[in-house]
Design a protein around this motif. Structure first.
Motif, PDB file in Angstrom:
ATOM      1  N   GLU A  46      68.568 106.953 -17.024  1.00 15.79           N
ATOM      2  CA  GLU A  46      69.247 105.972 -17.879  1.00 15.79           C
ATOM      3  C   GLU A  46      70.700 106.398 -18.102  1.00 15.79           C
ATOM      4  N   LEU A  47      71.464 105.519 -18.702  1.00 16.91           N
ATOM      5  CA  LEU A  47      72.893 105.697 -18.873  1.00 16.91           C
ATOM      6  C   LEU A  47      73.243 106.404 -20.185  1.00 16.91           C
ATOM      7  N   VAL A  48      74.201 107.330 -20.111  1.00 17.67           N
ATOM      8  CA  VAL A  48      74.784 107.949 -21.298  1.00 17.67           C
ATOM      9  C   VAL A  48      76.268 107.595 -21.302  1.00 17.67           C
ATOM     10  N   VAL A  49      76.728 107.096 -22.461  1.00 15.54           N
ATOM     11  CA  VAL A  49      78.130 106.725 -22.629  1.00 15.54           C
ATOM     12  C   VAL A  49      78.696 107.532 -23.798  1.00 15.54           C
ATOM     13  N   PHE A  50      79.811 108.202 -23.550  1.00  9.33           N
ATOM     14  CA  PHE A  50      80.533 108.915 -24.599  1.00  9.33           C
ATOM     15  C   PHE A  50      81.710 108.041 -25.002  1.00  9.33           C
ATOM     16  N   THR A  51      81.791 107.701 -26.290  1.00 14.33           N
ATOM     17  CA  THR A  51      82.912 106.906 -26.793  1.00 14.33           C
ATOM     18  C   THR A  51      83.639 107.738 -27.834  1.00 14.33           C
ATOM     19  N   ASN A  52      84.917 107.954 -27.595  1.00 14.79           N
ATOM     20  CA  ASN A  52      85.670 108.853 -28.457  1.00 14.79           C
ATOM     21  C   ASN A  52      86.930 108.201 -29.004  1.00 14.79           C
ATOM     22  N   ASP A  53      87.094 108.381 -30.291  1.00 16.66           N
ATOM     23  CA  ASP A  53      88.257 107.921 -31.025  1.00 16.66           C
ATOM     24  C   ASP A  53      89.526 108.546 -30.433  1.00 16.66           C
ATOM     25  N   SER A  98      82.640 107.594 -19.935  1.00 13.84           N
ATOM     26  CA  SER A  98      83.417 108.059 -21.087  1.00 13.84           C
ATOM     27  C   SER A  98      84.503 107.037 -21.367  1.00 13.84           C
ATOM     28  N   LEU A  99      84.568 106.591 -22.626  1.00 18.37           N
ATOM     29  CA  LEU A  99      85.543 105.581 -23.024  1.00 18.37           C
ATOM     30  C   LEU A  99      86.328 106.039 -24.241  1.00 18.37           C
ATOM     31  N   ASP A 100      87.615 105.741 -24.241  1.00 24.44           N
ATOM     32  CA  ASP A 100      88.434 105.921 -25.434  1.00 24.44           C
ATOM     33  C   ASP A 100      88.347 104.649 -26.257  1.00 24.44           C
ATOM     34  N   LYS A 101      88.338 104.812 -27.570  1.00 22.30           N
ATOM     35  CA  LYS A 101      88.337 103.656 -28.462  1.00 22.30           C
ATOM     36  C   LYS A 101      89.392 103.860 -29.542  1.00 22.30           C
ATOM     37  N   THR A 102      90.009 102.778 -29.960  1.00 24.04           N
ATOM     38  CA  THR A 102      91.060 102.879 -30.970  1.00 24.04           C
ATOM     39  C   THR A 102      90.661 102.259 -32.300  1.00 24.04           C
ATOM     40  N   ARG A 103      89.440 101.783 -32.378  1.00 25.43           N
ATOM     41  CA  ARG A 103      88.917 101.217 -33.611  1.00 25.43           C
ATOM     42  C   ARG A 103      87.553 101.845 -33.884  1.00 25.43           C
ATOM     43  N   TYR A 104      86.968 101.531 -35.021  1.00 23.29           N
ATOM     44  CA  TYR A 104      85.674 102.119 -35.372  1.00 23.29           C
ATOM     45  C   TYR A 104      84.603 101.809 -34.327  1.00 23.29           C
ATOM     46  N   THR A 131      78.076 108.078 -39.509  1.00 26.90           N
ATOM     47  CA  THR A 131      77.011 107.082 -39.649  1.00 26.90           C
ATOM     48  C   THR A 131      77.517 105.791 -40.277  1.00 26.90           C
ATOM     49  N   ASP A 132      78.291 105.920 -41.346  1.00 30.60           N
ATOM     50  CA  ASP A 132      78.712 104.761 -42.139  1.00 30.60           C
ATOM     51  C   ASP A 132      80.059 104.191 -41.704  1.00 30.60           C
ATOM     52  N   ILE A 133      80.627 104.715 -40.623  1.00 35.17           N
ATOM     53  CA  ILE A 133      81.909 104.181 -40.155  1.00 35.17           C
ATOM     54  C   ILE A 133      81.736 103.760 -38.689  1.00 35.17           C
ATOM     55  N   CYS A 134      81.981 104.658 -37.762  1.00 35.21           N
ATOM     56  CA  CYS A 134      81.986 104.278 -36.348  1.00 35.21           C
ATOM     57  C   CYS A 134      80.606 103.944 -35.801  1.00 35.21           C
ATOM     58  N   VAL A 135      79.581 104.653 -36.228  1.00 36.54           N
ATOM     59  CA  VAL A 135      78.231 104.310 -35.782  1.00 36.54           C
ATOM     60  C   VAL A 135      77.847 102.940 -36.337  1.00 36.54           C
ATOM     61  N   LEU A 136      78.125 102.711 -37.610  1.00 36.59           N
ATOM     62  CA  LEU A 136      77.802 101.434 -38.242  1.00 36.59           C
ATOM     63  C   LEU A 136      78.530 100.267 -37.569  1.00 36.59           C
ATOM     64  N   HIS A 137      79.820 100.399 -37.360  1.00 31.91           N
ATOM     65  CA  HIS A 137      80.581  99.295 -36.766  1.00 31.91           C
ATOM     66  C   HIS A 137      80.165  99.031 -35.325  1.00 31.91           C
ATOM     67  N   THR A 138      79.811 100.085 -34.605  1.00 28.06           N
ATOM     68  CA  THR A 138      79.292  99.910 -33.248  1.00 28.06           C
ATOM     69  C   THR A 138      77.955  99.182 -33.301  1.00 28.06           C
ATOM     70  N   ALA A 139      77.109  99.544 -34.251  1.00 29.00           N
ATOM     71  CA  ALA A 139      75.799  98.890 -34.391  1.00 29.00           C
ATOM     72  C   ALA A 139      75.955  97.410 -34.734  1.00 29.00           C
ATOM     73  N   VAL A 140      76.874  97.086 -35.626  1.00 29.80           N
ATOM     74  CA  VAL A 140      77.093  95.680 -35.997  1.00 29.80           C
ATOM     75  C   VAL A 140      77.535  94.881 -34.770  1.00 29.80           C
ATOM     76  N   ASP A 141      78.482  95.409 -34.017  1.00 32.03           N
ATOM     77  CA  ASP A 141      78.932  94.698 -32.815  1.00 32.03           C
ATOM     78  C   ASP A 141      77.810  94.583 -31.792  1.00 32.03           C
TER      79      ASP A 141
END
Length: 180
Positions: A46-53, A98-104, A131-141
């Motif tokens: 399966e796929l693993v994706v690293f997303t980093n601020d 591996s992806l760079d992200k500029t938002r939560y 959990t309550d910032i970037c993980v949460l916003h990723t989960a909502v999207d």
């Protein structure tokens, strides 16, 4: 391949004791679980994706500038993956994304959704910080894009314990995620 593991912001600045916006010990304590999940996911094909601020020194236009101290600045050690998660990434980098992200959210302003769709991914598991910032916003999207969600309770952490606990409840109660 229908599942993917997304590792969110497990970097020095968010996890190390002297990180610029650190979760500290709670963030460090989840490393074994994240590392184990990376290995299990890769072994299952399966796929693993690293997303980093990523932020840029002196960027006064970014909305986080008013909310948090400078962190995950491009070209600094603070942006590097941390501990055993870094070791796992280095071992499996050739089969991970591996992806760079500029938002939560890992989806905001990235091609993550497209990459997942191309691979037929319908279910995503989330681990990382906060959990309550970037993980949460990723989960909502992810929810809004129709993905089935799994959150590993022992694979997420925050510097805000009340926010962490609230987010865990929100994942199940509002997003229909499975929290295990």
């Amino acid at each position: 391949m229908e599942k993917a593991l997304i590792v969110i912001d497990y970097t020095y600045d968010f996890v190390a004791d002297d990180g610029r916006l650190t979760c500290g010990k709670p963030g460090q304590d989840i490393a074994p679980k994240i590392t184990s999940l990376i290995e299990e996911t890769i072994e299952a094909g399966e796929l693993v994706v690293f997303t980093n601020d990523i932020h840029f020194e002196g960027d006064s236009y970014h909305p986080e500038t008013k909310l948090f101290p400078p962190h995950n600045i491009a070209g600094t050690a603070g942006r590097e993956l941390y501990g055993s998660v870094k070791d796992a990434y280095e071992k499996y980098a050739s089969v991970c994304l591996s992806l760079d992200k500029t938002r939560y959210s890992a989806f905001a302003g990235t091609n993550l959704h497209q990459l997942l769709q191309e691979r037929g991914i319908r279910e995503i598991a989330l681990v990382g910080v906060c959990t309550d910032i970037c993980v949460l916003h990723t989960a909502v999207d992810a929810y809004n894009l129709g993905y089935k969600l799994l959150i590993y309770k022992d694979g997420v952490a925050s510097f805000n314990e009340a926010g962490h606990e609230w987010a865990l409840g929100h994942f199940t109660g509002t997003l229909g995620a499975e929290v295990i």
